[in-house]
Write an enzyme that holds these catalytic residues in place. Structure first.
Site, PDB file in Angstrom:
ATOM      1  N   LYS A  50      52.696  43.105  35.772  1.00  0.00           N
ATOM      2  CA  LYS A  50      52.993  42.020  34.829  1.00  0.00           C
ATOM      3  C   LYS A  50      54.473  42.082  34.405  1.00  0.00           C
ATOM      4  O   LYS A  50      55.127  41.051  34.269  1.00  0.00           O
ATOM      5  CB  LYS A  50      52.088  42.104  33.597  1.00  0.00           C
TER       6      LYS A  50
ATOM      7  N   THR B 118      51.525  40.002  28.797  1.00  0.00           N
ATOM      8  CA  THR B 118      50.820  40.957  27.935  1.00  0.00           C
ATOM      9  C   THR B 118      51.806  41.845  27.177  1.00  0.00           C
ATOM     10  O   THR B 118      52.927  42.089  27.639  1.00  0.00           O
ATOM     11  CB  THR B 118      49.902  41.836  28.828  1.00  0.00           C
ATOM     12  N   ASP B 119      51.346  42.387  26.054  1.00  0.00           N
ATOM     13  CA  ASP B 119      52.171  43.369  25.329  1.00  0.00           C
ATOM     14  C   ASP B 119      52.212  44.712  26.052  1.00  0.00           C
ATOM     15  O   ASP B 119      53.014  45.585  25.715  1.00  0.00           O
ATOM     16  CB  ASP B 119      51.662  43.551  23.883  1.00  0.00           C
ATOM     17  N   GLU B 120      51.339  44.887  27.071  1.00  0.00           N
ATOM     18  CA  GLU B 120      51.291  46.188  27.754  1.00  0.00           C
ATOM     19  C   GLU B 120      52.568  46.472  28.546  1.00  0.00           C
ATOM     20  O   GLU B 120      52.823  47.607  28.936  1.00  0.00           O
ATOM     21  CB  GLU B 120      50.066  46.264  28.670  1.00  0.00           C
TER      22      GLU B 120
ATOM     23  N   TYR C  70      36.544  56.324  26.096  1.00  0.00           N
ATOM     24  CA  TYR C  70      37.530  57.127  26.828  1.00  0.00           C
ATOM     25  C   TYR C  70      38.216  58.096  25.864  1.00  0.00           C
ATOM     26  O   TYR C  70      38.686  57.676  24.785  1.00  0.00           O
ATOM     27  CB  TYR C  70      38.598  56.242  27.464  1.00  0.00           C
TER      28      TYR C  70
ATOM     29  N   ALA D 235      46.853  33.001  36.013  1.00  0.00           N
ATOM     30  CA  ALA D 235      46.172  33.722  37.108  1.00  0.00           C
ATOM     31  C   ALA D 235      46.732  35.125  37.280  1.00  0.00           C
ATOM     32  O   ALA D 235      47.942  35.316  37.395  1.00  0.00           O
ATOM     33  CB  ALA D 235      46.309  32.947  38.411  1.00  0.00           C
TER      34      ALA D 235
ATOM     35  N   TYR E 256      48.699  47.728  36.525  1.00  0.00           N
ATOM     36  CA  TYR E 256      48.544  46.380  35.940  1.00  0.00           C
ATOM     37  C   TYR E 256      49.776  46.005  35.129  1.00  0.00           C
ATOM     38  O   TYR E 256      50.400  44.977  35.364  1.00  0.00           O
ATOM     39  CB  TYR E 256      47.288  46.319  35.051  1.00  0.00           C
TER      40      TYR E 256
ATOM     41  N   ILE F  82      46.859  31.846  44.741  1.00  0.00           N
ATOM     42  CA  ILE F  82      48.311  31.729  44.519  1.00  0.00           C
ATOM     43  C   ILE F  82      49.130  32.633  45.440  1.00  0.00           C
ATOM     44  O   ILE F  82      50.350  32.512  45.495  1.00  0.00           O
ATOM     45  CB  ILE F  82      48.720  31.958  43.035  1.00  0.00           C
TER      46      ILE F  82
ATOM     47  N   ASN G 288      42.941  40.320  23.804  1.00  0.00           N
ATOM     48  CA  ASN G 288      42.104  39.177  23.420  1.00  0.00           C
ATOM     49  C   ASN G 288      40.632  39.551  23.444  1.00  0.00           C
ATOM     50  O   ASN G 288      40.218  40.418  24.218  1.00  0.00           O
ATOM     51  CB  ASN G 288      42.272  38.037  24.432  1.00  0.00           C
TER      52      ASN G 288
ATOM     53  N   ILE H 161      40.728  33.678  29.530  1.00  0.00           N
ATOM     54  CA  ILE H 161      41.627  32.951  28.629  1.00  0.00           C
ATOM     55  C   ILE H 161      41.860  31.528  29.143  1.00  0.00           C
ATOM     56  O   ILE H 161      41.849  30.563  28.377  1.00  0.00           O
ATOM     57  CB  ILE H 161      42.967  33.696  28.446  1.00  0.00           C
TER      58      ILE H 161
HETATM   59  P1  NAD Z   1      40.664  37.119  33.886  1.00  0.00           P
HETATM   60  O1  NAD Z   1      40.617  38.269  34.824  1.00  0.00           O
HETATM   61  O2  NAD Z   1      39.484  36.812  33.039  1.00  0.00           O
HETATM   62  O3  NAD Z   1      40.987  35.781  34.687  1.00  0.00           O
HETATM   63  C1  NAD Z   1      41.943  35.726  35.710  1.00  0.00           C
HETATM   64  C2  NAD Z   1      41.744  34.430  36.472  1.00  0.00           C
HETATM   65  O4  NAD Z   1      42.750  34.363  37.493  1.00  0.00           O
HETATM   66  C3  NAD Z   1      40.378  34.345  37.184  1.00  0.00           C
HETATM   67  O5  NAD Z   1      39.823  33.068  37.000  1.00  0.00           O
HETATM   68  C4  NAD Z   1      40.725  34.602  38.640  1.00  0.00           C
HETATM   69  O6  NAD Z   1      39.836  33.965  39.559  1.00  0.00           O
HETATM   70  C5  NAD Z   1      42.124  34.017  38.723  1.00  0.00           C
HETATM   71  N1  NAD Z   1      42.880  34.620  39.824  1.00  0.00           N
HETATM   72  C6  NAD Z   1      43.057  35.958  40.067  1.00  0.00           C
HETATM   73  N2  NAD Z   1      43.778  36.117  41.195  1.00  0.00           N
HETATM   74  C7  NAD Z   1      44.080  34.867  41.650  1.00  0.00           C
HETATM   75  C8  NAD Z   1      44.801  34.390  42.773  1.00  0.00           C
HETATM   76  N3  NAD Z   1      45.372  35.233  43.648  1.00  0.00           N
HETATM   77  N4  NAD Z   1      44.900  33.061  42.950  1.00  0.00           N
HETATM   78  C9  NAD Z   1      44.338  32.182  42.077  1.00  0.00           C
HETATM   79  N5  NAD Z   1      43.616  32.580  40.998  1.00  0.00           N
HETATM   80  C10 NAD Z   1      43.499  33.912  40.796  1.00  0.00           C
HETATM   81  O7  NAD Z   1      41.973  37.361  32.999  1.00  0.00           O
HETATM   82  P2  NAD Z   1      42.296  36.884  31.528  1.00  0.00           P
HETATM   83  O8  NAD Z   1      41.889  37.930  30.586  1.00  0.00           O
HETATM   84  O9  NAD Z   1      41.818  35.491  31.356  1.00  0.00           O
HETATM   85  O10 NAD Z   1      43.888  36.907  31.578  1.00  0.00           O
HETATM   86  C11 NAD Z   1      44.630  35.740  31.891  1.00  0.00           C
HETATM   87  C12 NAD Z   1      46.120  36.049  31.772  1.00  0.00           C
HETATM   88  O11 NAD Z   1      46.425  36.475  30.440  1.00  0.00           O
HETATM   89  C13 NAD Z   1      46.591  37.169  32.699  1.00  0.00           C
HETATM   90  O12 NAD Z   1      47.845  36.805  33.211  1.00  0.00           O
HETATM   91  C14 NAD Z   1      46.705  38.381  31.780  1.00  0.00           C
HETATM   92  O13 NAD Z   1      47.694  39.266  32.233  1.00  0.00           O
HETATM   93  C15 NAD Z   1      47.119  37.717  30.480  1.00  0.00           C
HETATM   94  N6  NAD Z   1      46.739  38.445  29.257  1.00  0.00           N
HETATM   95  C16 NAD Z   1      45.441  38.844  29.062  1.00  0.00           C
HETATM   96  C17 NAD Z   1      45.101  39.496  27.879  1.00  0.00           C
HETATM   97  C18 NAD Z   1      43.677  39.923  27.608  1.00  0.00           C
HETATM   98  O14 NAD Z   1      43.425  40.619  26.610  1.00  0.00           O
HETATM   99  N7  NAD Z   1      42.715  39.537  28.399  1.00  0.00           N
HETATM  100  C19 NAD Z   1      46.079  39.750  26.906  1.00  0.00           C
HETATM  101  C20 NAD Z   1      47.390  39.324  27.145  1.00  0.00           C
HETATM  102  C21 NAD Z   1      47.703  38.663  28.316  1.00  0.00           C
HETATM  103  P1  TYD Z   2      40.474  47.318  27.861  1.00  0.00           P
HETATM  104  O1  TYD Z   2      39.493  46.347  27.290  1.00  0.00           O
HETATM  105  O2  TYD Z   2      40.319  47.740  29.287  1.00  0.00           O
HETATM  106  O3  TYD Z   2      41.908  46.715  27.575  1.00  0.00           O
HETATM  107  P2  TYD Z   2      43.389  47.400  27.780  1.00  0.00           P
HETATM  108  O4  TYD Z   2      43.249  48.682  28.474  1.00  0.00           O
HETATM  109  O5  TYD Z   2      44.081  46.372  28.606  1.00  0.00           O
HETATM  110  O6  TYD Z   2      43.941  47.537  26.397  1.00  0.00           O
HETATM  111  O7  TYD Z   2      40.434  48.638  26.965  1.00  0.00           O
HETATM  112  C1  TYD Z   2      40.698  48.584  25.575  1.00  0.00           C
HETATM  113  C2  TYD Z   2      40.652  50.002  25.041  1.00  0.00           C
HETATM  114  O8  TYD Z   2      39.307  50.503  25.162  1.00  0.00           O
HETATM  115  C3  TYD Z   2      41.516  50.975  25.819  1.00  0.00           C
HETATM  116  O9  TYD Z   2      42.063  51.927  24.912  1.00  0.00           O
HETATM  117  C4  TYD Z   2      40.535  51.672  26.756  1.00  0.00           C
HETATM  118  C5  TYD Z   2      39.257  51.697  25.958  1.00  0.00           C
HETATM  119  N1  TYD Z   2      37.995  51.628  26.733  1.00  0.00           N
HETATM  120  C6  TYD Z   2      36.994  52.580  26.515  1.00  0.00           C
HETATM  121  O10 TYD Z   2      37.131  53.495  25.697  1.00  0.00           O
HETATM  122  N2  TYD Z   2      35.843  52.450  27.240  1.00  0.00           N
HETATM  123  C7  TYD Z   2      35.641  51.473  28.171  1.00  0.00           C
HETATM  124  O11 TYD Z   2      34.571  51.436  28.824  1.00  0.00           O
HETATM  125  C8  TYD Z   2      36.688  50.510  28.366  1.00  0.00           C
HETATM  126  C9  TYD Z   2      36.529  49.421  29.384  1.00  0.00           C
HETATM  127  C10 TYD Z   2      37.847  50.626  27.623  1.00  0.00           C
END
Ligand code: NAD
Ligand code: TYD
Length: 351
Positions: A159, A130-132, A212, A82, A155, A60, A185, A12
């Site tokens: 958060k 996150t909404d989680e 799953y 991060a 996780y 961080i 996302n 993101i």
């Molecule tokens: P990601 O895992 O793709 O990226 C995380 C980034 O943080 C990486 O670039 C990693 O190198 C950096 N990072 C991790 N630990 C670090 C540390 N100790 N110091 C400095 N940098 C560090 O994650 P993402 O999907 O881009 O998520 C970004 C944020 O958005 C997170 O806070 C996550 O909780 C939140 N979020 C994600 C989703 C989703 O669907 N992916 C949805 C809602 C909220």
């Molecule tokens: P994920 O992308 O890990 O996001 P989150 O658990 O944070 O919502 O998983 C999305 C959904 O997909 C979740 O219900 C778990 C399921 N899932 C599978 O069924 N198979 C997989 O290999 C993965 C990674 C997730």
């Protein structure tokens, strides 16, 4: 203004920087990222030479190193992405989630307290969450901003802890913050351990598609750039001390998502969709697997005028096309450490 964007090399964060660095040449964006397995500086190649962009490879959890950056740049805004972000990893090895997501956030808040205390009104801490944190819904209802926290995984509980710390610094010290809780996302540059990029990768390489449980779990999907625009909107117009739920109004079961992906890949490759659907394999369920997430984003819509631009269909098409066109990126991020982790932790799951 100086923006500290933590985690700017992740999924993101890199979409955020690629959107706003070129758009806002009046601001400087400092990407603070220690480059874990999920980061990739290749994501940022097209902005790396911009005058208003800097990269700092700092962890961080390292307070002294972060303090050095505060002294060097005097940031006005922290946009805190991060985190360790993958639920399955948090179940197998929670420690790093506690360190980065809780202690890392705490370090940033402490520095904000020390360096911003005489000028809180002109500073902003935006926390990306996150909404989680709300836990699981049953078949009915939506997450509201007032829904009590009830996280299920290491996780989501890390958060949730970080969200509480941010609010506590607002109430106790007067830190000006905004906080967003967003649904799942998808889009370019997502590390292929999360559902959508993992499935696209496996479909393209003819590997099993590990579902799953029964695949009945529901997530609300949002295209990543819509999330980034929402964060910018909240930072610009959101009320300080408030949180905002962000969602795409796209509830789908995991089976619906996988079906859609198989159909879109089949349209692109011209191969039979049945060949892809035949790869679906039901595997052991995730422990503590939340049944359903669904967001009521009316506060974002009514108070700030934000709405997602992509539909599920248009966003999915863009995403599949991106992964098909960027298979080199996928293989480069999946080599090395990630492969070893997968082999060790998933050897019985036939991924
Ligand atoms: P990601 O895992 O793709 O990226 C995380 C980034 O943080 C990486 O670039 C990693 O190198 C950096 N990072 C991790 N630990 C670090 C540390 N100790 N110091 C400095 N940098 C560090 O994650 P993402 O999907 O881009 O998520 C970004 C944020 O958005 C997170 O806070 C996550 O909780 C939140 N979020 C994600 C989703 C989703 O669907 N992916 C949805 C809602 C909220
Ligand atoms: P994920 O992308 O890990 O996001 P989150 O658990 O944070 O919502 O998983 C999305 C959904 O997909 C979740 O219900 C778990 C399921 N899932 C599978 O069924 N198979 C997989 O290999 C993965 C990674 C997730």
């Amino acid at each position: 203004m100086i923006y500290f964007v933590t985690g700017g090399a992740g999924f993101i964060g890199s979409n955020f920087l690629k959107t706003f660095v070129p758009r806002h040449s009046e601001h400087t964006f400092v990407n603070v990222d220690c480059l874990t397995y999920s980061a990739n500086l290749m994501n940022l190649e097209d902005i790396q030479d911009c005058d208003n962009y800097r990269f700092e490879g700092v962890d961080i959890t390292d307070y002294e190193a972060l303090e050095g950056l505060f002294q060097k740049y005097s940031p006005d805004v922290i946009v805190h992405f991060a985190a360790e972000s993958h639920v399955d990893r948090s179940i197998v090895s929670p420690r790093r989630f506690i360190e980065t997501n809780i202690i890392g956030t705490f370090n940033l808040l402490e520095l904000a307290r020390h360096y911003w205390k005489d000028d809180y009104q002109n500073k902003l801490f935006h926390h990306v969450s996150t909404d989680e944190v709300y836990g699981s819904l049953g078949k009915e209802g939506y997450f509201e901003e007032t829904t009590p926290y009830d996280p299920s995984s290491p996780y989501s509980s890390s958060k949730a802890s970080s969200d509480h710390l941010v609010r506590a610094y607002g109430r106790t010290y007067g830190l000006q913050f905004t906080l967003t809780n967003c649904s799942n996302n998808y889009g370019p540059y997502q590390f292929p351990e999360k559902l959508i990029p993992l499935m696209i990768r496996n479909i393209l390489s003819g590997k099993p598609l590990p579902v799953y449980g029964k695949g009945e779990n529901v997530r609300d999907w949002l295209y990543v750039v819509d999330h980034c625009e929402a964060i910018w909107t909240v930072m610009e117009k959101g009320e300080r001390g408030e949180s905002y739920n962000i969602g795409g109004n796209n509830e789908r079961t995991n089976m619906e998502v996988i079906n859609a992906l198989c159909h879109i890949v089949s349209e692109i490759t011209g191969k039979e969709v049945e060949d892809y659907l035949g790869l679906i394999k039901f595997v052991e369920d995730r422990p503590g697997h939340d049944l359903r997430y669904a967001i009521n984003a009316s506060k974002m819509r009514n108070e700030l005028g934000w709405e997602p631009k992509e539909t599920f269909e248009s966003g999915m098409r863009k995403t599949v096309k991106w992964y098909v066109d960027n298979q080199e990126w996928v293989e480069s991020v999946c080599s090395g450490e990630y492969q070893k982790w997968i082999e060790k932790n998933y050897k019985n799951r036939e991924r």
